[in-house]
Enzyme design. Sequence first.
Site, PDB file in Angstrom:
ATOM      1  N   ASP A  92       0.826  -1.209   0.000  1.00 45.39           N
ATOM      2  CA  ASP A  92       0.000   0.000   0.000  1.00 45.39           C
ATOM      3  C   ASP A  92       0.863   1.263   0.000  1.00 45.39           C
ATOM      4  OD1 ASP A  92      -2.756   1.227   0.602  1.00 45.39           O
ATOM      5  OD2 ASP A  92      -1.585   2.002   2.287  1.00 45.39           O
ATOM      6  N   GLU A  95       1.477  -0.424  -4.969  1.00 49.67           N
ATOM      7  CA  GLU A  95       0.486   0.591  -5.325  1.00 49.67           C
ATOM      8  C   GLU A  95       1.172   1.940  -5.529  1.00 49.67           C
ATOM      9  OE1 GLU A  95      -3.247   3.276  -3.980  1.00 49.67           O
ATOM     10  OE2 GLU A  95      -1.487   2.942  -2.733  1.00 49.67           O
TER      11      GLU A  95
END
Length: 512
Positions: free
Chosen positions: A212, A248
């Site tokens: 993330d 990401e």
Amino acid sequence: MKLFVLLALFGLSVAQHNPHLRQGRTSIVHLFEWRWADIAEECERFLGPNGFGGVQISPPNEHIVLGSPWRPWWQRYQPISYNLCSRSGSESELRDMITRCNNVGVNIYVDAVINHMCGAGGGEGTHSSCGSWFNAGTKDFPSVPYSNLDFNDYKCRTSSGNIENYSDKYQVRDCRLVSLLDLALEKDFVRDKVADFMNKLIDMGVAGFRVDAVKHMWPGDLDAVSRRLHNLNSKWFPDDAKPFIFQEVIDLGGEAISAPEYFHLGRVTEFKYGAKLGTVFRKWNNEKLCYTRNWGEGWGFMPNGNALVFIDNHDNQRGHGAGGAAILTFWDPRLYKMSVGFMLAHPYGVTRVMSSFHWDRHFVNGKDQNDWMGPPSHGNGSTKPVPIKPDQTCGDGWVCEHRWRQIKNMVIFRNVVNGQPFTNWWDNNSNQVAFGRGNRGFIVFNNDDWDLNMTLSTGLPGGVYCDVISGQKEGNACTGKQIHVGSDGRAHFFISNKDEDPFVAIHVDAKL
Ligand code: QV4
Ligand code: CA
């Protein structure tokens, strides 16, 4: 000697680009907010038998618990510790799921939130998913343990302490993303804690990580974490297999930080893919489907070997993150099925399918007031199980796009054509296109406002094929359209623009 070192480094990095999918499987599904117990069942009863390669799970570690009954889905992006109890279940349920999915050939990829802890305004107490005490105000997270020495605030130069300007890479990486307490990943202590967390999961049998907020971390710090990671568990994976890493990074161009800075560390999410394909299928900006002839790198996307692709994700399906209104989701089912079908038929990238829950969309001035809504839940805030109805769709507000016949069958299509070249392109200069994958599969789209009525070269061996979009092969029968391919590989296609799903897909495993 230099060449040898280079090759060794290259080999190391390429390893983390390999999803280690098993038995000819090719696609990952994000079971957003599903409980571990439900994912275990889904692996055994559906994903394994239908050729899905892996599941991206929601963050498994301890997170903040916000309000009663508020509980936004995004509370799970605010870690409190690396204890493995979360809204999706306990550590033993997590372990059981990983084992059961692995045993039916389905990999588990963990969403790893390692850039930050909870928001600065997260308060003090035990409102956390395992009940651990913490104090966001003093940056105290004793169950890791992190203290105020482990955060980046001393490096951040903005007056608010938050990221204020995305064209300043120092801010983006050293300041707080929407007030989330930013970890000092330059410290060995922090790197060790993060790596311990990831290694525990690797040892349990996960195949890799969706990392993330990677844009908000320095590539050098991520490299230091990555070097600490174990090889995958040899019970299910080859010896010396490195965890698959997909990062990401939202890079639509024009920012200080770009995706290529992270290519050596693993794959990267290609956010241009869904934004552009949504624009094409919606026919916005004068886009036409025929322009996708050189889809992929020809459209300015990252190199094929670096890309993780998807039509929508848990952020941009509800207006968070990137891509805006062009993004197609289950809310536009007809265009959505076509675009997911296009993605799964096309050779570019490692593909991820989204699986969502319903929420009550409520737009005020173009902004969804309910973009925070969490998964289907009981009154006490606990997540509801996913019930499977007799028609094999999901109940209780779970959308289960991955179970839609058209999408499930295209996941199988991708497995059947795996490794085959992109061939037999045809278009009408507008929004009718067709392409094949060697001699294994062929797909035809009609996104024009008139019928498609054409004889096309499919590349397939002669015979009668069952269209896996309007139906599927069941035993020796076909529940959908039948396509007759001549001995010359040519076949006639008729697709009305009024068809429920105006596309047709055939492959050699659906030959009658
Ligand atoms: C708010 C204000 C702040 C303010 C703060 C004060 O916005 O300016 O300082 O209050 O307390 C939630 C709220 C957000 C709130 C924040 C902190 O929505 O309003 O700040 O919590 O309390 C998800 C959600 C976010 C959510 C976050 C943490 O999308 O809304 O923030 O979880 O709960 C960029 C990044 C990219 C990111 C994308 C959304 O480059 O990395 O934005 N995507 C990933 C995840 C995403 C997640 C995060 C990163 C953070 O996919 O789901 O954000 O882990 O493009
Ligand atoms: Ca950071």
